[in-house]
Design an enzyme around this catalytic site. Structure first.
Site, mmCIF file in Angstrom:
data_model
loop_
_atom_site.group_PDB
_atom_site.id
_atom_site.type_symbol
_atom_site.label_atom_id
_atom_site.label_comp_id
_atom_site.label_asym_id
_atom_site.label_seq_id
_atom_site.Cartn_x
_atom_site.Cartn_y
_atom_site.Cartn_z
ATOM 1 C CD GLU A 1 34.851 -32.464 -91.844
ATOM 2 O OE1 GLU A 1 33.750 -32.632 -92.436
ATOM 3 O OE2 GLU A 1 35.746 -33.496 -91.541
ATOM 4 C CG HIS B 1 28.686 -44.016 -96.216
ATOM 5 N ND1 HIS B 1 29.816 -43.943 -95.979
ATOM 6 C CD2 HIS B 1 28.010 -43.185 -95.590
ATOM 7 C CE1 HIS B 1 30.110 -42.798 -95.233
ATOM 8 N NE2 HIS B 1 29.191 -42.506 -94.942
#
Ligand SMILES: NC(=O)c1ccc[n+]([C@@H]2O[C@H](COP(=O)([O-])OP(=O)(O)OC[C@H]3O[C@@H](n4cnc5c(N)ncnc54)[C@H](O)[C@@H]3O)[C@@H](O)[C@H]2O)c1
Ligand SMILES: [Zn+2]
Length: 456
Positions: free
Chosen positions: A316, A344
């Site tokens: 990432e 979420h």
């Protein structure tokens, strides 16, 4: 390009104006030395490797050409996550728990003779027996232990993680054992982190049972737990040996959970795959109605998008970060509002609206995209604004410890250009005279210019 300084002024109800001088904020503290109001257009953050954007090898028959409601069981569709010698397959299909050969691929998937299944009190009565059967059928050499954790995001913590280690140690598991995560994203993240740290790393398989986990969390090796001060702050990158998605598990998933997972599906369309977004615009009602072909197609295409991002950027540093569209705001909602109050995907949906609004105010996208995002989220039965009780102070305090704060600077994923393009603003500096977040406007609002130093 609209003037940045004009783009962010809005008048707000005075009762929601935050006291901007109270908390330490890494953003203001980092502002010194930057030219006020200057904006460097920079490059588009993520230059997509060739193959991303146009194709995404989503070459399954479009759902509208298939008989509605029919399940196509049989050989699974396989999406490969290409990570060199740590590559692994994602098996997607109906009836996969009845195909023990998939899991019992001993050279590749299950190592050793001891397996521990990590699941929770909701999923165990539904699927634990089937998974144990799939692991052991015709194969008495393997012994399967299991640990059943309490259900819920609020248990994604250190105490619950310890229960996994307790069971693993009591069962005398050695370094050749295999951990199997059977459940949604909470179980997958926790089990993966347990596997990453038990005996410094043991074998691990993901069997995701929610849309959220099937389209996102089970793929890519991000594992971890929450801390009371922030979500997913403790964790590791740790890839599984395989991911087994039996789409039949979605039959028992509550409607609200289904919608929550669709937020991540919509996210892929926005950040990287405009064609997929357009497909969703045509098929959202089918997804909500659980049309099996529509769901299978959405899962496959989402996995392809995720696999591609992970293959190019496992840790990432660029491309993969765009998968976090809406998540910085979303995590603030989840943490600030208390884990488990908002799901979420619900928090991510509201967060995406805030990020899209910000992109629009920067002049990076046109208003039609803002409307399309709002429309599709509403059709997916997802929220398009943060909870009314969420104050600016709550956002600020949580966002200050977000994982995407690097060297004290907040980093955000925004949209830029035509649909399907996103940027990772490496150093997006926001003056903290952040006045309010007005649910009725669906937006985050700042009363000072935004200054951007870099866009990657
Ligand atoms: N690692 C990543 O890359 C990544 C990506 C996205 C989300 N996440 C994490 O995933 C978590 C959210 O995952 P989630 O939405 O799957 O939530 P979850 O794991 O809490 O599951 C949602 C609920 O559905 C139940 N459930 C699961 N499968 C079921 C089924 N087949 N039938 C009936 N009930 C079922 C669960 O017991 C739970 O009550 C968050 O903690 C989030 O941070 C991680
Ligand atoms: Zn997410």
């Amino acid at each position: 390009m609209a003037s940045i300084s004009n783009a962010f002024s809005l008048s707000l109800p005075s009762n929601r104006i935050a006291n901007s001088s109270s908390d330490f904020n890494p953003i203001t503290s980092a502002l010194s030395g930057l030219d006020s109001g200057e904006f460097s257009p920079g490059r588009v953050a993520v230059s997509k490797p060739s193959g991303i954007g146009g194709r995404i090898c989503a070459n399954a028959t479009p759902v509208m050409d298939q008989p509605v409601g029919e399940k196509s069981s049989g050989a699974p569709t396989i999406v490969e996550v290409d990570l060199g010698n740590r590559s692994y397959p994602i098996y997607i299909g109906s009836g996969l728990f009845d195909q023990p050969e998939l899991l019992q691929n001993f050279d590749r998937h299950v190592h050793g003779k001891k397996v521990i299944v990590v699941t929770n009190t909701t999923i165990a009565p539904l699927y634990l027996d089937k998974v144990v059967e799939a692991l052991t059928k015709g194969n008495t050499a393997v012994s399967v232990e299991y640990v059943i954790l309490p259900d819920g995001e609020k248990f994604k913590d250190m105490d619950t993680l310890m229960k996994v280690f307790d069971k693993a140690i009591e069962s005398r598991l050695d370094r050749r054992c295999t951990f199997v995560a059977l459940g949604g994203g909470v179980i997958g993240d926790m089990c993966g982190f347990a596997a990453a740290s038990f005996l410094r790393g043991v074998n691990f398989i993901q069997i995701p049972t929610t849309v959220m986990a099937q389209v996102d969390s089970s793929v890519g090796g991000k594992t971890g737990i929450n801390h009371p001060l922030g979500k997913n702050l403790i964790g590791a990158f740790y890839q599984p040996q395989c991911v087994l998605i039996d789409t039949d598990t979605l039959d028992t998933l509550p409607d609200r959970e289904l919608a929550s997972g669709l937020a991540e599906v919509i996210k892929y369309g926005l950040i990287i795959d405009a064609e997929f977004f357009e497909w969703q615009e045509k098929n959202m009602e089918k997804l909500i109605a659980r049309n099996p072909n529509a769901l299978a197609y959405a899962i496959k295409r989402s996995c392809e998008n995720k696999a591609e991002a992970v293959s190019f950027d496992e840790k990432e540093s660029g491309l993969r970060a765009t998968l976090n569209l809406g998540h910085t705001f979303g995590h603030a909602i989840e943490t600030g509002f208390g884990y488990g109050q908002w799901l979420h995907g619900e928090a991510v949906a509201a967060g995406m609206v805030m990020a899209v609004d910000m992109s629009y105010r920067l002049g990076w996208i046109d208003s039609s995209i803002v409307k399309r995002v709002d429309d599709i989220l509403l059709r997916a039965k997802l929220p398009t604004a943060p909870p009314e009780t969420m104050t600016v102070e709550m956002f600020k305090s949580v966002m200050a410890v977000d994982k995407k704060v690097a060297d004290g600077l907040l980093r955000l994923i925004l949209l830029k250009g035509p649909l399907g393009n996103s940027v990772f603003t490496g150093f997006l500096l926001i003056e903290v005279h952040c006045r309010s977040l007005v649910p009725s406007c669906n937006v985050s609002i700042y009363d000072k210019p935004i200054k951007i130093k870099h866009i990657y």
